[in-house]
Design a protein around this motif. Structure first.
Motif, PDB file in Angstrom:
ATOM      1  N   ASP A 151     -47.829  30.152   6.663  1.00 55.81           N
ATOM      2  CA  ASP A 151     -49.011  30.518   7.441  1.00 55.81           C
ATOM      3  C   ASP A 151     -48.828  29.925   8.834  1.00 55.81           C
ATOM      4  N   LEU A 152     -48.666  30.793   9.832  1.00 57.45           N
ATOM      5  CA  LEU A 152     -48.354  30.334  11.176  1.00 57.45           C
ATOM      6  C   LEU A 152     -49.513  29.610  11.847  1.00 57.45           C
ATOM      7  N   SER A 153     -50.707  29.700  11.259  1.00 56.20           N
ATOM      8  CA  SER A 153     -51.868  29.009  11.826  1.00 56.20           C
ATOM      9  C   SER A 153     -52.036  27.601  11.255  1.00 56.20           C
ATOM     10  N   THR A 201     -51.849  39.461   8.351  1.00 56.23           N
ATOM     11  CA  THR A 201     -50.708  38.801   8.993  1.00 56.23           C
ATOM     12  C   THR A 201     -50.848  38.655  10.504  1.00 56.23           C
ATOM     13  N   VAL A 202     -51.616  39.550  11.154  1.00 56.41           N
ATOM     14  CA  VAL A 202     -51.643  39.548  12.611  1.00 56.41           C
ATOM     15  C   VAL A 202     -53.054  39.444  13.180  1.00 56.41           C
ATOM     16  N   SER A 203     -54.003  40.195  12.617  1.00 55.71           N
ATOM     17  CA  SER A 203     -55.306  40.344  13.243  1.00 55.71           C
ATOM     18  C   SER A 203     -56.175  39.096  13.120  1.00 55.71           C
ATOM     19  N   TRP A 251     -52.756  34.562  10.232  1.00 51.96           N
ATOM     20  CA  TRP A 251     -51.296  34.597  10.360  1.00 51.96           C
ATOM     21  C   TRP A 251     -50.651  34.171   9.043  1.00 51.96           C
ATOM     22  N   ASN A 252     -51.245  34.666   7.941  1.00 57.18           N
ATOM     23  CA  ASN A 252     -50.755  34.330   6.611  1.00 57.18           C
ATOM     24  C   ASN A 252     -49.568  35.219   6.269  1.00 57.18           C
ATOM     25  N   ILE A 253     -48.407  34.820   6.729  1.00 53.21           N
ATOM     26  CA  ILE A 253     -47.204  35.629   6.586  1.00 53.21           C
ATOM     27  C   ILE A 253     -46.810  35.774   5.113  1.00 53.21           C
TER      28      ILE A 253
END
Length: 296
Positions: free
Chosen positions: A41-43, A253-255, A258-260
């Motif tokens: 998760d990028l966040s 994932t984007v909106s 950022w849970n890739i």
């Protein structure tokens, strides 16, 4: 026979394309599969650990994911059949009609309009206050409809836009197929007394069947990854009523996150479901045999 030297030379020539394909397609796909088994998760800090099938189990408990599956299924079961019917009907009715070339060009306009432009235009048409659609409904004595404010009307609006944009695609393929039918078979049918509707039903339609099946598969594949229409009209609303599977994966994932890891699992499931569905339909419709690609 092609010599070994020419084979090696040919392989060397296409090697850059193979490498580019592996780098741009295969590697990202494998990386996506790997991420689907992690909590990346990028966040958040400290993520990316392997968690096994946890993301996949969460999908079946995710209400938003289930709603996205439901709407995607509705598009496949309602929008695609209507596109096939309208496309086939237009291709049949347009033949030998006065102004055929002009009408043919006009019918193709929705397909040529960029999705962003078409979606924005339909959003204005469906507007509750100043939209022309509600205006004409009022002239006919109907109450204005909150097209994007209620579940059923929002889903209907997205389906209308989808049908409007992609019926020309079906029309184009089937119209070209009708023009390419062997004249000798059609002439033989006319000699035997078939004409008009009977000629179409008993001779032309069976000959079109392989092309119809392939067109159907292409549309199903495209609808399963439907994104742009939803993005430009409802953004998945109201709630998640018009969110397709692809659009929900984008939002995860984007909106709004950022849970890739979880988004990758959604994409992997979509690929698996698409492959199973297409292979099943290919077997049921026996497309290989219809196209003469199978000896069975």
């Amino acid at each position: 026979m092609i010599s070994q030297q020419r084979k090696r030379k040919g392989l060397f020539m296409i090697l850059p394309a193979i490498v580019l394909f592996l780098v741009m397609t295969i590697y990202p796909f494998i990386y996506m599969i790997y991420n689907s088994f992690t909590n990346l998760d990028l966040s958040k800090k400290g993520t990316g650990q392997f968690i096994g099938l946890k993301n996949y189990f969460e999908i079946f408990q995710d209400r938003l994911a289930i709603s996205s599956i439901e709407f995607t299924i509705l598009l496949v079961l309602i929008a695609v059949p209507l596109e096939m019917i309208f496309g086939l009907g237009l291709s049949y009715l347009l033949r030998d009609l006065f102004g055929e070339k002009v009408l043919r060009s006009l019918f193709l306009i929705p397909m040529m309009v960029p999705a962003a432009v078409g979606g924005f235009g339909w959003k204005m048409l469906f507007n509750f206050i100043f939209g022309p659609i509600n205006y004409f409904l009022g002239l006919l004595g109907f109450q204005p409809i909150e097209w994007f404010g209620k579940l059923n009307s929002a889903r209907m609006a997205v389906m209308i836009v989808e049908i409007w944009q992609w019926t020309p695609f079906v029309f184009l393929i089937l119209y070209a197929a009708l023009q390419a039918l062997p004249k000798d078979i059609l002439d033989a049918g006319k000699v035997d007394g078939a004409s008009g509707w009977k000629l179409f039903m008993y001779i032309e339609l069976p000959l079109l069947r392989p092309i119809i099946y392939v067109t159907l598969l292409l549309r199903i594949i495209d609808v399963l990854r439907a994104f742009d229409t939803v993005y430009m009209t409802t953004y998945g609303g109201p709630g998640s009523a018009t969110s397709t599977w692809s659009f929900y994966a984008y939002k995860v994932t984007v909106s709004y996150g950022w849970n890739i890891g979880y988004g990758s699992a959604l994409c992997v499931i979509l690929v698996i479901v698409s492959a199973i569905l297409i292979n099943t339909l290919t077997r049921i419709l026996n497309i290989g045999k219809e196209l003469g690609l199978s000896k069975e």
